[in-house]
Design an enzyme around this catalytic site. Structure first.
Site: not given
Ligand code: GLA
Length: 390
Positions: A109-110, A135, A209, A211, A281, A321, A349
């Site tokens: 994440n950020r 990431h 990560h 999906y 998100d 997340q 996540e």
């Molecule tokens: C994470 C981020 C999202 C996005 C996805 C991938 O979940 O929080 O904003 O970047 O990965 O697209």
């Protein structure tokens, strides 16, 4: 004494033969195998590891990004499907991917503005998501080739991935030795163990990560999946998805998944947080109570009502997340020619909270020399209702 040696050898040979026979009678075969998956643009070979358990659950992962490329599990009628999104070949993953199936590091994440201070020094990281670092940066752990080795242990069959991230990579301090292990058990669990050490203090927040679409890859959107999260709070974000610092209650909001709720039930509500995230998100704060950080805690349960598939997630982490596949827009042709339209997959996540290096009130993500970063997440696959009901 002399004469006993051949006898011992004979007995040993007989025993081995008997075991070999027993194995072949049970259809025994090595359950962790590897083969080439593709070649990197620089010519390095990327290997594919296949993990298979006694119930026929098969998980495949590659050395590029430690990416889980497929997970085959049965539905309530025993019909197997691949339940994760991705590509058929390496080229797809190398060309462009929204982190399908990958290990995320050094920091999931950020981190706001790609900047943080630690012990009096300020570090500048790659800004690869608007003004922020996401990431791990431009070339995070999802985009490197890991060393790998398969094993068969008491717990199950697995593969261990290793990567040494050099000091300064993507702006992070310290040489980081990272190890991620996937173990598939015979009770249909994937155990993910993360381990890291560093020779300088540095933030670390590793995650996975994948999906999921429990109805089957490419089969439709995930809005009918019923999600339950052990989280009565979450961390609201600003318009660039950086936490505001508030730990907000989910009560009375579309973020309340404390009881099983369809993902689509509230996703369209006119809620500022859903607008910021373009859907879900967000980091959910797990109700761990007094449980210690080394205890596994059940964070999530997801049920896909048509197939009956269930995914339970247990973790030692304080947060998770929930990302509802908002950036999928039909531009990706994935496995078997499937087009990934809006919300065709979701991610859960397990992690420490986003932007923790800049948020003194969040649990710390700093790993110091001499310490070990240890984190474990378990994905338990099952079904609800029907012949295999649980
Ligand atoms: C994470 C981020 C999202 C996005 C996805 C991938 O979940 O929080 O904003 O970047 O990965 O697209």
């Amino acid at each position: 004494m002399h004469g006993t040696r051949p006898l011992v050898a004979l007995l040993a040979a007989l025993l081995m033969g008997a075991c070999g026979e027993a194995h072949s009678q049970e259809g025994y075969q090595p359950r962790g195998t590897s083969e080439p998956f593709g070649e990197m643009p620089d010519g390095r070979t990327v290997e594919l590891y296949t993990l298979r358990n006694a119930n026929g659950v098969v998980i495949r992962a590659i050395t590029y990004g430690g990416i889980i490329v497929s997970i085959h599990t049965p539905d309530r009628d025993g019909h197997f499907d691949d339940i994760v999104l991705g590509y058929d070949d390496l080229e797809g993953y190398v060309r462009e991917t929204p982190y399908f199936g990958a290990i995320i590091g050094r920091y999931g994440n950020r981190i706001a503005q790609g900047r943080f201070s630690l012990d009096g020094d300020t570090f500048e990281l790659a800004t690869n998501n608007g003004p922020n670092h996401l990431h791990g940066g431009s070339k995070g752990f999802d985009k490197v080739v890991w060393e790998a080795e398969s094993f068969v242990g008491q717990e199950g069959v697995g593969v261990v991935f290793r990567y040494t991230s050099p000091n300064g990579e993507e702006g992070y301090p310290g040489t980081l030795e990272a190890r991620v292990t996937y173990t598939l058990t015979d009770d249909d669990r994937l155990v993910i163990d993360y381990h890291a050490t560093s020779d300088r203090a540095t933030p670390v927040n590793l995650t996975q990560h994948t999906y999921f679409n429990l109805a089957g890859d490419g089969s439709g959107d995930i809005l009918g999946h019923e999600l339950q999260l052990a989280a009565s709070h979450y961390t609201p974000v600003d318009a660039t998805l950086i936490p505001t610092g508030e730990i907000a209650s989910v009560a009375g909001t579309p973020f309340d998944f404390t009881t099983p709720t369809a993902i689509g039930a509230g996703i369209g509500e006119n809620d500022e947080q859903l607008v910021n995230g373009l859907g879900y998100d967000h980091n959910f704060v797990l109700d761990r109570g007094e449980s210690s950080q080394s205890d596994l805690y059940q964070a999530a349960r997801v049920l896909e009502p048509v197939t009956g598939r269930v995914l339970e997630i247990y973790t030692t982490e304080p947060g998770i997340q929930f990302y509802s596949g908002n950036f999928l827009d039909g531009s990706i042709a994935g496995k078997a020619g499937h087009t990934y339209h809006h919300r065709y997959g979701f991610c859960l996540e397990t992690q420490h909270y986003p932007d923790s290096p800049n948020q003194p009130d969040f649990p710390s993500t700093i790993l110091r020399p001499g310490e070990e970063y240890l984190s474990q997440t378990v994905w338990a696959f099952g079904v609800s209702g029907g012949s295999q009901g649980s």
